[in-house]
Design an enzyme around this catalytic site. Structure first.
Site, PDB file in Angstrom:
ATOM      1  N   ARG A   1      61.843  33.844  43.791  1.00 34.89           N
ATOM      2  CA  ARG A   1      61.910  32.494  43.229  1.00 34.89           C
ATOM      3  C   ARG A   1      63.214  32.319  42.458  1.00 34.89           C
ATOM      4  NH1 ARG A   1      55.547  32.344  41.364  1.00 34.89           N
ATOM      5  NH2 ARG A   1      54.719  32.661  43.468  1.00 34.89           N
TER       6      ARG A   1
ATOM      7  N   TYR B   1      43.056  38.113  42.068  1.00 34.28           N
ATOM      8  CA  TYR B   1      44.220  38.914  42.448  1.00 34.28           C
ATOM      9  C   TYR B   1      43.781  40.365  42.351  1.00 34.28           C
ATOM     10  CZ  TYR B   1      47.726  35.200  42.563  1.00 34.28           C
ATOM     11  OH  TYR B   1      48.476  34.105  42.903  1.00 34.28           O
TER      12      TYR B   1
ATOM     13  N   ASP C   1      45.090  24.306  52.086  1.00 39.27           N
ATOM     14  CA  ASP C   1      45.951  23.750  51.033  1.00 39.27           C
ATOM     15  C   ASP C   1      47.412  23.929  51.384  1.00 39.27           C
ATOM     16  OD1 ASP C   1      47.198  26.079  49.924  1.00 39.27           O
ATOM     17  OD2 ASP C   1      45.669  26.274  48.362  1.00 39.27           O
TER      18      ASP C   1
ATOM     19  N   THR D   1      43.044  35.997  47.019  1.00 37.44           N
ATOM     20  CA  THR D   1      44.364  35.539  47.480  1.00 37.44           C
ATOM     21  C   THR D   1      45.129  36.729  48.033  1.00 37.44           C
ATOM     22  OG1 THR D   1      44.400  33.740  45.888  1.00 37.44           O
ATOM     23  CG2 THR D   1      46.524  34.442  46.759  1.00 37.44           C
TER      24      THR D   1
ATOM     25  N   HIS E   1      50.513  29.080  49.914  1.00 34.01           N
ATOM     26  CA  HIS E   1      50.697  29.171  48.463  1.00 34.01           C
ATOM     27  C   HIS E   1      51.631  28.060  47.968  1.00 34.01           C
ATOM     28  CE1 HIS E   1      49.667  32.543  45.540  1.00 34.01           C
ATOM     29  NE2 HIS E   1      50.349  31.747  44.754  1.00 34.01           N
TER      30      HIS E   1
ATOM     31  N   LYS F   1      42.273  33.579  50.838  1.00 32.26           N
ATOM     32  CA  LYS F   1      43.257  32.497  50.711  1.00 32.26           C
ATOM     33  C   LYS F   1      44.646  33.018  51.051  1.00 32.26           C
ATOM     34  CE  LYS F   1      45.129  29.356  47.158  1.00 32.26           C
ATOM     35  NZ  LYS F   1      46.388  29.957  46.691  1.00 32.26           N
TER      36      LYS F   1
ATOM     37  N   TYR G   1      59.407  27.142  37.324  1.00 29.59           N
ATOM     38  CA  TYR G   1      58.337  28.010  37.830  1.00 29.59           C
ATOM     39  C   TYR G   1      57.342  27.224  38.695  1.00 29.59           C
ATOM     40  CZ  TYR G   1      54.056  30.795  37.730  1.00 29.59           C
ATOM     41  OH  TYR G   1      52.917  31.480  38.087  1.00 29.59           O
TER      42      TYR G   1
ATOM     43  N   GLN H   1      39.243  32.810  41.555  1.00 32.35           N
ATOM     44  CA  GLN H   1      40.290  33.357  42.434  1.00 32.35           C
ATOM     45  C   GLN H   1      40.681  34.740  41.944  1.00 32.35           C
ATOM     46  OE1 GLN H   1      43.970  33.407  41.338  1.00 32.35           O
ATOM     47  NE2 GLN H   1      44.164  34.845  43.043  1.00 32.35           N
TER      48      GLN H   1
ATOM     49  N   GLY I   1      47.587  29.386  38.084  1.00 35.50           N
ATOM     50  CA  GLY I   1      47.593  30.264  36.926  1.00 35.50           C
ATOM     51  C   GLY I   1      48.369  29.671  35.761  1.00 35.50           C
TER      52      GLY I   1
ATOM     53  N   SER J   1      46.698  28.580  53.926  1.00 38.76           N
ATOM     54  CA  SER J   1      47.570  28.243  52.789  1.00 38.76           C
ATOM     55  C   SER J   1      48.839  29.059  52.872  1.00 38.76           C
ATOM     56  CB  SER J   1      46.835  28.590  51.475  1.00 38.76           C
ATOM     57  OG  SER J   1      47.708  28.565  50.367  1.00 38.76           O
TER      58      SER J   1
ATOM     59  N   ARG K   1      49.743  21.254  42.853  1.00 38.62           N
ATOM     60  CA  ARG K   1      50.666  20.659  41.878  1.00 38.62           C
ATOM     61  C   ARG K   1      50.252  19.289  41.366  1.00 38.62           C
ATOM     62  NH1 ARG K   1      53.716  23.336  45.622  1.00 38.62           N
ATOM     63  NH2 ARG K   1      55.204  24.914  44.928  1.00 38.62           N
TER      64      ARG K   1
ATOM     65  N   SER L   1      42.136  30.732  38.336  1.00 35.52           N
ATOM     66  CA  SER L   1      43.002  31.857  38.705  1.00 35.52           C
ATOM     67  C   SER L   1      42.687  33.098  37.866  1.00 35.52           C
ATOM     68  CB  SER L   1      44.463  31.455  38.484  1.00 35.52           C
ATOM     69  OG  SER L   1      45.302  32.586  38.529  1.00 35.52           O
TER      70      SER L   1
HETATM   71  C1  FNR Z   1      49.869  28.355  42.286  1.00 32.54           C
HETATM   72  N1  FNR Z   1      49.048  28.904  43.267  1.00 32.54           N
HETATM   73  C2  FNR Z   1      48.235  29.974  42.958  1.00 32.54           C
HETATM   74  N2  FNR Z   1      47.397  30.490  43.895  1.00 32.54           N
HETATM   75  C3  FNR Z   1      46.558  31.502  43.591  1.00 32.54           C
HETATM   76  O1  FNR Z   1      45.800  31.947  44.451  1.00 32.54           O
HETATM   77  N3  FNR Z   1      46.541  32.025  42.309  1.00 32.54           N
HETATM   78  C4  FNR Z   1      47.359  31.569  41.336  1.00 32.54           C
HETATM   79  O2  FNR Z   1      47.322  32.044  40.207  1.00 32.54           O
HETATM   80  C5  FNR Z   1      48.258  30.521  41.658  1.00 32.54           C
HETATM   81  N4  FNR Z   1      49.126  30.039  40.717  1.00 32.54           N
HETATM   82  C6  FNR Z   1      49.918  28.950  41.009  1.00 32.54           C
HETATM   83  C7  FNR Z   1      50.757  28.432  40.027  1.00 32.54           C
HETATM   84  C8  FNR Z   1      51.502  27.281  40.286  1.00 32.54           C
HETATM   85  C9  FNR Z   1      52.375  26.721  39.222  1.00 32.54           C
HETATM   86  C10 FNR Z   1      51.406  26.658  41.545  1.00 32.54           C
HETATM   87  C11 FNR Z   1      52.168  25.381  41.845  1.00 32.54           C
HETATM   88  C12 FNR Z   1      50.619  27.191  42.534  1.00 32.54           C
HETATM   89  C13 FNR Z   1      48.973  28.302  44.616  1.00 32.54           C
HETATM   90  C14 FNR Z   1      47.907  27.225  44.663  1.00 32.54           C
HETATM   91  O3  FNR Z   1      46.629  27.774  44.577  1.00 32.54           O
HETATM   92  C15 FNR Z   1      47.962  26.420  45.974  1.00 32.54           C
HETATM   93  O4  FNR Z   1      47.945  27.306  47.067  1.00 32.54           O
HETATM   94  C16 FNR Z   1      49.198  25.541  46.064  1.00 32.54           C
HETATM   95  O5  FNR Z   1      49.556  24.990  44.819  1.00 32.54           O
HETATM   96  C17 FNR Z   1      48.912  24.406  47.043  1.00 32.54           C
HETATM   97  O6  FNR Z   1      50.036  23.687  47.284  1.00 32.54           O
HETATM   98  P1  FNR Z   1      50.390  22.287  46.573  1.00 32.54           P
HETATM   99  O7  FNR Z   1      49.154  21.435  46.583  1.00 32.54           O
HETATM  100  O8  FNR Z   1      50.865  22.626  45.186  1.00 32.54           O
HETATM  101  O9  FNR Z   1      51.466  21.780  47.461  1.00 32.54           O
END
Ligand code: FNR
Length: 392
Positions: free
Chosen positions: A192, A157, A320, A183, A289, A265, A51, A155, A106, A287, A344, A133
């Site tokens: 996925r 949703y 990001d 977002t 995501h 975002k 995930y 953030q 999240g 972004s 991450r 989140s």
């Molecule tokens: C996310 N991201 C994300 N974004 C958001 O707006 N709400 C969310 O709940 C989540 N949840 C989420 C879970 C996981 C496991 C990941 C990896 C990412 C996206 C996050 O905010 C962000 O945009 C990216 O993770 C940035 O990229 P990098 O730094 O992981 O490459």
């Protein structure tokens, strides 16, 4: 991280590591992103890993988020006085100690029993804003309590129920969150492959729904409270989680409900950035995501310059997706970002060593940024502009 005359926090951290090594103690925590990822993978449940790490589809955008940083090279300047190097940036009337925020991630309960709290505490200890989140394992209020007065954003949703959206935003405002990040690139879940192969959707078993289950508006329409009938609560969430109709015109409604700055975002096109600002938003986050939503979309860093140019300073542009080291931060700031969000990497730190692990990731990033900036002749990150990079 305030810089003192002739004192580099980056050099101090370096020296601390080398000094401990001289006494036979190599750093227990991984330094490179490759090692960090490997260690995290070893401790995270394989389904949760499926995930967290992959991108949508075949992962092309996940890969290009990294590769695209090579489209630019930093052109350093030498022989300037870098005894002081300021990492502070100003955003929405407040000064941040560095241009780094923790991206909303999240369901942190899938890698740590305390959910978002350790990362929130680590962020608070460094004065970095933590973006919570909507889909978190701990509530808006619990996370706020863990952070004291330190900066945090919420953030959002935006699902099908406006009463719930209004309630969540009101709770965030009352709990001291300083901005709302809407977002907009996740109206639906991306395709996925690993999750589909594993049949893994954590909210299905109630994970990540703390804000809903604790929300008075959400609870009001349940036949029984979630504590008595979690299944019905999960079903109500799944039925109302998405809002495919959401469009620019709805932003006015959100604007009326909060006095907080609202950021959008998930912007990759300059026209969308213009539309967002025309509809009253206060900031843009470029972004994709982290490559998790649409496979094949433009690498986030390649989208940044055009969006920043279209904004021309009207509102701050944040960035990001793909930030792994200090050179990525320097390039993003040079290409028009006011600050960056890291995703991450801090989640991996959380999985490996909880709050301390998140701190180590962030402290290493800050140290590397301090060193990179000084070695490039940068005395304040606010002076970064396109003249510091060269397109390949
Ligand atoms: C996310 N991201 C994300 N974004 C958001 O707006 N709400 C969310 O709940 C989540 N949840 C989420 C879970 C996981 C496991 C990941 C990896 C990412 C996206 C996050 O905010 C962000 O945009 C990216 O993770 C940035 O990229 P990098 O730094 O992981 O490459």
């Amino acid at each position: 991280m305030a810089a003192h005359e002739n004192k580099s926090p980056g050099a101090e951290r370096q020296l601390q590591i080398y000094s401990e090594a001289a006494q036979g103690r190599l750093p227990a925590f991984p330094v490179s992103f490759v090692d960090l990822e490997e260690r995290a993978r070893a401790v995270i449940d394989p389904h949760a890993w499926g995930y967290i790490e992959p991108g949508a589809g075949s992962g092309d955008t996940l890969d290009s988020n990294q590769e695209a940083f090579l489209d630019w090279e930093i052109v350093p300047r030498v022989m300037s006085d870098v005894s002081s190097c300021r990492l502070e940036v100003r955003l929405f009337g407040t000064t941040l100690k560095s241009p780094i925020l923790l991206a909303p991630i999240g369901l942190q309960g899938i890698v740590h029993a305390e959910g978002e709290l350790p990362a929130a505490r680590a962020a608070a200890s460094l004065g970095m804003p933590f973006v919570l989140s909507t889909l978190s394992s701990k509530t808006i209020e619990e996370t706020a309590a863990a952070m004291g007065p330190m900066p945090r954003w919420f953030q959002l949703y935006w699902g099908a129920r406006r009463d719930v959206v209004a309630s969540l935003v009101g709770r965030a405002e009352r709990a001291g969150y300083g901005a709302v990040v809407l977002t907009v690139d996740a109206k639906m879940l991306g395709w996925r492959e690993a999750d589909l192969a594993h049949g893994y959707l954590p909210p299905m078993r109630g994970e990540g729904l703390a804000n809903y289950f604790s929300d008075p508006e959400f609870r009001r329409t349940l036949p029984k409270p979630p504590e008595e009938d979690p299944r019905a609560a999960v079903m109500q969430f799944l039925e109302t989680a998405t809002n495919l109709e959401l469009s620019w015109h709805d932003l006015g409604w959100l604007r009326e409900r909060t006095s907080l700055p609202v950021l959008i975002k998930g912007i990759l096109h300059p026209d969308d950035a213009r539309a967002a600002v025309d509809h009253g938003v206060d900031g843009i986050i470029v972004s994709n995501h982290g490559g998790r939503q649409v496979d094949g979309v433009v690498a986030s860093i390649r989208a940044l310059p055009e969006v920043a140019e279209a904004m021309n300073g009207r509102v701050p542009v944040l960035f990001d997706s793909g930030i792994r080291n200090a050179s990525h931060i320097v390039k993003a700031l040079a290409l028009g970002a006011s600050a960056v969000l890291v995703g991450r990497p801090y989640l991996y730190g959380l999985a490996i060593n909880g709050e301390e692990g998140v701190r180590d990731v962030l402290l290493n990033l800050l140290a590397e940024l301090d060193i990179t900036a000084r070695l490039c002749g940068i005395t304040s990150v606010q002076e970064l502009d396109a003249s510091w990079v060269r397109a390949i």
